[in-house]
Design a protein around this motif. Structure first.
Motif, PDB file in Angstrom:
ATOM      1  N   SER A 146      24.921 -57.262 -41.286  1.00  0.00           N
ATOM      2  CA  SER A 146      23.821 -58.611 -41.431  1.00  0.00           C
ATOM      3  C   SER A 146      24.007 -59.677 -40.865  1.00  0.00           C
ATOM      4  N   TYR A 148      25.969 -61.658 -41.460  1.00  0.00           N
ATOM      5  CA  TYR A 148      27.679 -61.982 -42.189  1.00  0.00           C
ATOM      6  C   TYR A 148      28.154 -61.409 -40.790  1.00  0.00           C
ATOM      7  N   VAL A 172      23.780 -70.245 -45.405  1.00  0.00           N
ATOM      8  CA  VAL A 172      24.115 -68.471 -46.532  1.00  0.00           C
ATOM      9  C   VAL A 172      24.137 -69.060 -47.772  1.00  0.00           C
ATOM     10  N   GLU A 176      20.504 -67.676 -49.262  1.00  0.00           N
ATOM     11  CA  GLU A 176      20.100 -66.414 -50.508  1.00  0.00           C
ATOM     12  C   GLU A 176      19.482 -66.872 -51.662  1.00  0.00           C
ATOM     13  N   ARG A 177      18.996 -68.273 -51.961  1.00  0.00           N
ATOM     14  CA  ARG A 177      19.302 -68.936 -52.786  1.00  0.00           C
ATOM     15  C   ARG A 177      17.226 -67.906 -52.875  1.00  0.00           C
ATOM     16  N   LEU A 179      16.116 -66.335 -50.890  1.00  0.00           N
ATOM     17  CA  LEU A 179      15.506 -64.916 -50.666  1.00  0.00           C
ATOM     18  C   LEU A 179      15.691 -64.470 -52.589  1.00  0.00           C
ATOM     19  N   VAL A 186      19.313 -59.247 -53.615  1.00  0.00           N
ATOM     20  CA  VAL A 186      19.907 -59.461 -53.302  1.00  0.00           C
ATOM     21  C   VAL A 186      21.113 -58.489 -53.615  1.00  0.00           C
ATOM     22  N   LYS A 188      24.682 -56.982 -51.837  1.00  0.00           N
ATOM     23  CA  LYS A 188      26.394 -56.878 -51.087  1.00  0.00           C
ATOM     24  C   LYS A 188      27.070 -56.256 -51.668  1.00  0.00           C
ATOM     25  N   THR A 240      30.292 -67.557 -49.886  1.00  0.00           N
ATOM     26  CA  THR A 240      29.703 -66.716 -50.344  1.00  0.00           C
ATOM     27  C   THR A 240      29.331 -66.217 -51.583  1.00  0.00           C
ATOM     28  N   ALA A 245      23.989 -64.327 -55.835  1.00  0.00           N
ATOM     29  CA  ALA A 245      24.566 -62.798 -54.965  1.00  0.00           C
ATOM     30  C   ALA A 245      25.801 -62.234 -54.687  1.00  0.00           C
TER      31      ALA A 245
END
Length: 306
Positions: A146, A148, A172, A176-177, A179, A186, A188, A240, A245
């Motif tokens: 991804s 990452y 990042v 992601e927040r 999203l 999400v 991971k 992260t 997430a």
């Protein structure tokens, strides 16, 4: 995992499904290459017995039946799910993804595995090429690697400079927040294996003609740069691992257990439940007594070699 009651219709279905699909699953499981006797002995000595094969298949099919329920729930309620698969090369990400998608509808659950960025993509906002692949309502997207990549292979291999990596770490968490705020769940996963296990799996791939395609120059460099990848992973987790997430680590030395544990954990991240289904009935075929089926030329048919 849903427990099956003895002599229940669900148990009867499971046994029938197990018998009907065992050949297909064995085909997927035929992953041991024709190794030299020496390598085969080393591999056997290094691996204690795993889950009983039949029990593994029973557990896998049970979990896959739950994945179908999850798929139906996602489609019915227009949910959006992103699952990110990262980790060491040869740690088993692909095997888990294959088992997740094996019985699901590819129109609902799809895998995204992007190639190296083009020159045009390199000039874009870093996350831009990932955004078009995000799910709409009623979809599940599995990212086989991804965004990452920036804090992993691009950083370690020098494809991204220190400034780009630092910018990624700043961006990042908020990306992601965003999203999550938009309604996307999400999840991971980081797949972890030991140094010794990765070396053994690489040797197996080298000696297996059907798996040599899996060994890219980047994979081979991951052996040389093991410690650099470890440091990159540690900073990635530290910067992260956000509440919206979080990261989940999958121990991958035992492939079968890793697959079952990951699928079971994924199911527990979603509050899915049975959803209404319209009863399906097979309609009667329309018969036209004046229709006569045409005989087609033999050259249109695939030759019956087997």
């Amino acid at each position: 995992m849903t427990e099956l009651k003895q002599n229940s219709p669900a148990k009867d279905w499971l046994e029938a499904e197990l018998a009907d699909t065992l050949d297909e699953d064995y085909e997927l499981e035929m992953s041991e290459p024709a190794l030299s006797l020496e390598i085969a002995k080393i591999y056997k000595d290094a691996h204690p017995p795993s889950i009983d094969r039949m029990q593994y298949f029973r557990d896998l099919i049970t979990l896959q039946s739950e994945l179908i329920k999850l798929q139906s729930w996602v489609a019915y309620h227009k949910k959006k799910l992103v699952v990110i698969f990262e980790g060491r090369d040869s740690a088993g990400k692909g095997g888990v993804i294959k088992r997740i998608t094996q019985r699901l509808n590819p129109r609902i659950c799809r895998v995204v595995a992007l190639p190296a960025p083009t020159e045009r993509e390199k000039s874009q906002w870093y996350f831009q090429r990932y955004v078009p692949h995000l799910p709409a309502g009623g979809e599940i997207v599995l990212f086989d690697r991804s965004w990452y990549n920036r804090s992993g292979v691009e950083r370690v291999m020098g494809f991204a400079d220190a400034g780009q990596v630092e910018e990624f770490f700043r961006d990042v968490p908020e990306f992601e927040r965003m999203l999550v705020r938009s309604g996307i769940t999400v999840v991971k996963y980081w797949f972890s294996i030991t140094d010794e296990e990765q070396q053994m799996r690489f040797l197996m791939r080298i000696h297996d003609p059907m798996k040599q395609w899996k060994l890219s120059p980047m994979d081979l460099q991951s052996r040389v740069r093991w410690e650099q990848y470890t440091k990159a992973k540690e900073e990635t987790f530290a910067r992260t691992n956000i509440p919206e997430a979080p990261w989940f680590i999958v121990e991958g030395n035992d492939k079968k257990r890793a697959r079952l544990n990951c699928i079971d954990h994924l199911l527990k991240q979603m509050p899915y439940e049975d959803v209404p289904h319209e009863e399906i009935t097979l309609p009667e075929r329309v018969f036209n007594p004046e229709y006569e089926r045409q005989t087609l030329p033999r050259e249109l048919y695939v030759p019956e070699k087997y």
